[in-house]
Design an enzyme around this catalytic site. Structure first.
Site, PDB file in Angstrom:
ATOM      1  CG  ASP A  85      71.394  85.603  44.070  1.00 53.37           C
ATOM      2  OD1 ASP A  85      72.306  86.450  43.927  1.00 53.37           O
ATOM      3  OD2 ASP A  85      71.340  84.536  43.434  1.00 53.37           O
TER       4      ASP A  85
ATOM      5  CG  HIS B 146      40.724  80.489  24.531  1.00 56.33           C
ATOM      6  ND1 HIS B 146      41.825  81.216  24.918  1.00 56.33           N
ATOM      7  CD2 HIS B 146      39.661  81.324  24.693  1.00 56.33           C
ATOM      8  CE1 HIS B 146      41.450  82.427  25.284  1.00 56.33           C
ATOM      9  NE2 HIS B 146      40.153  82.509  25.152  1.00 56.33           N
TER      10      HIS B 146
ATOM     11  CG  ASP C 144      69.083  80.927  48.475  1.00 58.14           C
ATOM     12  OD1 ASP C 144      69.752  81.487  49.362  1.00 58.14           O
ATOM     13  OD2 ASP C 144      69.587  80.250  47.557  1.00 58.14           O
TER      14      ASP C 144
ATOM     15  CG  ASN D   9      76.829  79.632  53.463  1.00 60.51           C
ATOM     16  OD1 ASN D   9      76.172  79.614  52.417  1.00 60.51           O
ATOM     17  ND2 ASN D   9      78.094  79.982  53.500  1.00 60.51           N
TER      18      ASN D   9
ATOM     19  CB  ILE E 151      74.284  75.987  52.053  1.00 63.22           C
ATOM     20  CG1 ILE E 151      74.969  74.607  52.097  1.00 63.22           C
ATOM     21  CG2 ILE E 151      73.453  76.201  53.311  1.00 63.22           C
ATOM     22  CD1 ILE E 151      75.915  74.446  53.265  1.00 63.22           C
TER      23      ILE E 151
ATOM     24  CG  ASP F   1      35.253  79.235  26.541  1.00 64.55           C
ATOM     25  OD1 ASP F   1      34.275  79.944  26.769  1.00 64.55           O
ATOM     26  OD2 ASP F   1      36.402  79.488  26.951  1.00 64.55           O
TER      27      ASP F   1
ATOM     28  NE  ARG G 132      80.464  49.642  56.934  1.00 61.72           N
ATOM     29  CZ  ARG G 132      81.747  49.301  57.145  1.00 61.72           C
ATOM     30  NH1 ARG G 132      82.150  49.020  58.374  1.00 61.72           N
ATOM     31  NH2 ARG G 132      82.597  49.221  56.138  1.00 61.72           N
TER      32      ARG G 132
ATOM     33  CD  GLU H 112      35.223  80.460  31.155  1.00 62.13           C
ATOM     34  OE1 GLU H 112      34.727  81.334  30.420  1.00 62.13           O
ATOM     35  OE2 GLU H 112      36.315  80.600  31.746  1.00 62.13           O
TER      36      GLU H 112
ATOM     37  CD  GLU I 284      31.506  82.560  28.308  1.00 67.36           C
ATOM     38  OE1 GLU I 284      31.349  83.183  27.238  1.00 67.36           O
ATOM     39  OE2 GLU I 284      31.172  83.016  29.406  1.00 67.36           O
TER      40      GLU I 284
ATOM     41  CG  HIS J  45      39.645  82.239  32.911  1.00 68.23           C
ATOM     42  ND1 HIS J  45      40.818  82.261  32.190  1.00 68.23           N
ATOM     43  CD2 HIS J  45      38.716  82.841  32.130  1.00 68.23           C
ATOM     44  CE1 HIS J  45      40.610  82.872  31.025  1.00 68.23           C
ATOM     45  NE2 HIS J  45      39.350  83.228  30.959  1.00 68.23           N
ATOM     46  CG  ASN J  46      39.370  80.149  29.286  1.00 71.67           C
ATOM     47  OD1 ASN J  46      38.145  80.339  29.324  1.00 71.67           O
ATOM     48  ND2 ASN J  46      40.164  80.867  28.518  1.00 71.67           N
TER      49      ASN J  46
END
Length: 832
Positions: free
Chosen positions: A737, A374, A735, A706, A680, A361, A154, A359, A408, A329-330
């Site tokens: 600021d 890498h 939000d 708010n 908020i 390598d 409740r 990719e 590669e 990439h990579n």
């Protein structure tokens, strides 16, 4: 105590009962980090909590809705690496949506592990099969449990006040008390079950929708079939289909009984149970009540993204170079470029999100087995064989259109032979190792012709002409650096130490390597490269004179940007007949990304991004490739497919369209991550357009103080667009600021061509030849002329909901913003 609302009804299942009783499991992050934790499925059947020990203070671990899949121990890269100390049969992995790291767990027995695996999979099946009613019930149940602090089933008024703060609502206490007392039918001073539902309905009344409804309705109570059809025709621009569509939408969204009540209504709905009889009669009489009208606006039919653009709707029979291709990439890296973790998980994530170019390598490894990492960095290393096996397993789970493996190659002759062996044996018939018909191609094959195939992109000795017995051509492609080793000092991707000595030594090694490159390429590996032979780029004139359509060049982001600015039209023409790949600067050691838009503007097909890094750039990528079934291929506009095109991305035609976007309201915006319980948001909406330079713009609304629950802006933003075929619309909620940078709340990015605009623009095409004005012609071009269809844009208009995504690209359901969009063509001086 469990929530009295309609949460998941768990079946009498031994696996789920074990999960609800809880288990001590080992949480594993690495060889050195393995800790016991007590995990338990909560009574709601939706969340798993954990504690340091049974009976200890519990914390939420994950929601079932956040889980993508569950893998068994032998499928886990981490657990396999610990097989010497952990029985794989005892382990399992929870894989989450987005970029959240996997959760590897180890049970005390095989039986316990299987119970968790099967139980979690069962719950995933239940969630996947949920209809809107069950999802809404669960969403409300989750909020009830958060507000019911003492868990007695409740809610007191004090708990309701706390819940309002959690839900981003700053409400006057007197008004909140009035709503509470109105919902408290039992006059007990507490809200239970349906009383809480009534309170929520009162809380979520949509005054802006009611106002619109009353304007459209003759009597303010309902929309007749004629009134609704007029709305669809005039406002939503549904055209001649409006009358038939009105009947269909009334049947779909007008509630008729309590069983359909919540299934037809999103969280913004406001229904009263005593209206059910009226609703049923309304449906029979083909009229729409406010409840059905709201259900329609919040549904997929009222979404900003056209439903017609969700499946594969484009013609996939054009040559590969006529498509934008989702590229990574990579791909093996999960983190940064210097010390990040290399993992097959990178390939799994990329392929499952629709990426079609990955990719690899590859370097010489121990015991004669090549490794992937890498090079010249401290990134971890994984076996090449594991990478190929992963690609074989996941390549076509999301899309059956071709996968390109950009190789590669840094290996010795001996290990190149191992590479070729692994590719051939593991990929089997899926690996394309000859032209489709055994003949010299006159154009690249299409995605349709290459369904289920994996193509290798890399160096190749000689030419296809020589291989197929045709007349030999000149061959000079191996005399230059390969793809990501272009001698641009500011873009050295392989340099870890940036002092001058290390830089010079690296250049010396490259020079020696280049001198040997022609003699060290293994024939077995070379033969596996068919349609995607890597060649160095010198100039557009050189490419046109010396290269063939099956050869492809790669460009650093800096070089590609420079070419767009200095020779944009030549770049467009180049990309109309040959594939191009663009990769990030080597100085992006944090795995940040560059904007892909300006390279797409020039027709570059493979614009490779670090997909492990969320942000604006990946939002644009996800936005573009979210259409066409998420298959990883998107048809380029006609003017980017014509070798004689006069289009210049830096000098587009004069403005022809004006876009008006009225930002009306927001619904159930989430709180900012890691914010305090009582905080908020002060939301504002920024609308951004990305396209050719003249189109790229941004405007924003003022902020609403708010109120993250149902903020109202009612502000109109105006944009001028020259090349809508290349435009992406991005809606961002932040939000506000005053003292620092705004915080991200949510976003959604959609291609202009996929904005729902009545009779779908994305299904209306005409063929086009080269042009500057982008005006489509009526005849299909011949020979080298472009034959790719160009979308014809009907008026963009209508009321639409935009369902927001997180920074990670996952759904923030039910968060949305409500807008009205209108597009009009600008008149020329003569009024035509």
């Amino acid at each position: 105590m469990a929530s009295p609302l309609h949460s998941i009804r768990l079946p009498l299942d031994g696996d789920l009962l074990l999960m609800q009783n809880g288990s001590m499991l080992r949480k594993v992050k690495s060889r050195s980090w393995k800790k016991q934790r007590y995990f338990r499925l909560q009574d709601d059947g939706m969340t798993v909590w954990y504690a340091r020990q049974a009976g200890g203070r519990t914390k939420p671990s994950f929601s079932i809705s956040d889980v993508e899949t569950v893998r068994e121990g032998h499928e886990s890269e981490l657990l396999r690496s610990l097989a010497d100390e952990i029985p794989l049969e005892h382990g399992f992995t929870v894989v989450f949506h987005g970029r959240r790291p996997n959760l590897d767990l180890v049970a005390g027995s095989i039986e316990e592990a299987q119970s968790w695996v099967q139980g979690l999979r069962h719950l995933l099946e239940i969630i996947t099969s949920m209809d809107q009613q069950e999802k809404m019930d669960q969403w409300l149940s989750d909020w009830f449990q958060q507000g019911d602090k003492d868990q007695d089933g409740r809610m007191s008024f004090r708990e309701v006040q706390r819940l309002l703060r959690l839900m981003n609502v700053d409400m006057d206490p007197e008004h909140a008390l009035q709503l509470f007392q109105a919902a408290d039918k039992s006059e007990s001073g507490m809200l239970e079950g349906e009383e809480f539902v009534e309170f929520y309905r009162a809380l979520t009344q949509r005054s802006e929708i009611l106002e619109l409804f009353e304007i459209l309705s003759g009597d303010g109570q309902k929309l007749t079939l004629l009134e609704f059809a007029d709305f669809l025709r005039e406002e939503q621009k549904e055209g001649d289909q409006a009358s038939d569509l009105a009947l269909e939408l009334i049947a779909r969204y007008e509630p008729s009984d309590s069983g359909l009540l919540m299934s037809l209504m999103p969280p913004c709905a406001t229904l009263c149970f005593h209206h059910l009889t009226m609703l049923y009669e309304s449906k029979l009489r083909h009229v729409l009540t406010i409840d059905g009208f709201l259900a329609y606006l919040c549904s997929r039919d009222g979404d900003i993204f056209s439903p017609a653009c969700r499946p594969v709707y484009q013609d996939m029979s054009y040559p590969l170079n006529h498509y934008f291709i989702h590229s990574s990439h990579n791909t093996y890296l999960l983190g940064d470029q210097l010390r990040g973790q290399s993992s097959v998980e990178g390939y799994i994530r990329a392929l499952k999100r629709g990426c079609r170019c990955v990719e690899v390598d590859v370097w010489d490894g121990p015991s004669g087995e090549p490794i992937v990492y890498h090079g010249h960095t401290l990134t971890s290393r994984i076996p090449f064989q594991d990478v190929v096996a992963t690609i074989a397993q996941y390549a076509f789970q999301t899309s059956d259109f071709p996968v390109i493996v950009s190789l590669e190659n840094h290996c010795s002759w001996e290990q190149q032979e191992v590479i070729a062996q692994h590719l051939t044996e593991i990929l089997g018939e899926r690996l394309l190792n000859t032209t489709l018909d055994g003949l010299l191609p006159t154009q690249l094959p299409s995605p349709e012709e290459l369904r289920g195939k994996i193509l290798l992109k890399g160096k190749k000795m000689g030419t296809l002409e020589e291989e197929l017995g045709e007349a030999p051509g000149d061959s000079e492609e191996l005399e230059e650096p390969e793809e990501e080793e272009e001698p641009e000092p500011e873009l050295e991707p392989d340099v870890l130490d940036f002092d001058e000595t290390a830089r010079n030594e690296d250049k010396r090694k490259k020079k020696v390597g280049l001198e040997k490159s022609k003699t060290t390429l293994c024939p077995a590996l070379s033969a596996l490269v068919v349609y995607l032979k890597s060649v160095p780029f010198r100039s557009f004139a050189h490419s046109k004179a010396h290269y063939r359509l099956y050869e492809t060049s790669s460009f650093s982001e800096a070089k590609a940007r420079r070419l767009v600015k200095e020779a944009g039209n030549e770049f467009v023409q180049h990309n109309a007949w040959q594939l191009s790949r663009v990769y990030p600067s080597g100085l992006r050691t944090d795995s940040s990304n560059y904007s892909p838009q300006e390279l797409w503007n020039a027709g570059c097909q493979m614009v490779a991004l670090n997909i492990q890094t969320a942000g604006l750039e990946m939002d644009l990528c996800d936005g573009l490739f979210g259409q066409n079934g998420g298959c990883g291929y998107v048809l380029k506009p006609a003017f980017l497919c014509d070798p004689q095109s006069s289009f210049h991305p830096e000098r587009p035609p004069s403005p022809t369209l004006t876009l008006l976007i009225q930002v009306i309201s927001g619904q159930q915006l989430p709180k900012v991550a890691n914010s305090k319980e009582g905080s908020i948001v002060d939301p504002l909406v920024r609308v951004e357009i990305y396209g050719v330079p003249g189109d790229t713009a941004r405007q924003e609304t003022s902020y609403v103080e708010n109120n993250g629950f149902n903020p109202y802006w009612g502000q109109t933003l105006q944009f001028r667009v020259r090349v809508p075929e290349l435009a992406l619309l991005r809606f961002v909620v932040e939000d506000y600021d005053r003292a620092s940078r705004n915080d991200f709340v949510g976003q959604y990015t959609v291609p202009w061509t996929c904005v729902q605009q009545g009779e779908p623009a994305c299904l209306t095409f005409q063929a086009s030849a080269s042009q500057q004005s982008l005006t489509p012609s009526l005849a299909k071009g011949q020979g080298s002329s472009c034959t790719t269809p160009t979308p014809v844009f009907p008026p963009l208009s209508g009321y639409r909901h935009i369902h927001l995504l997180s920074k990670d690209g996952t759904s923030l359901h039910p968060a949305s913003i409500f807008v009205h969009i209108q597009m009009r063509e600008e008149l020329g001086e003569d009024g035509d």
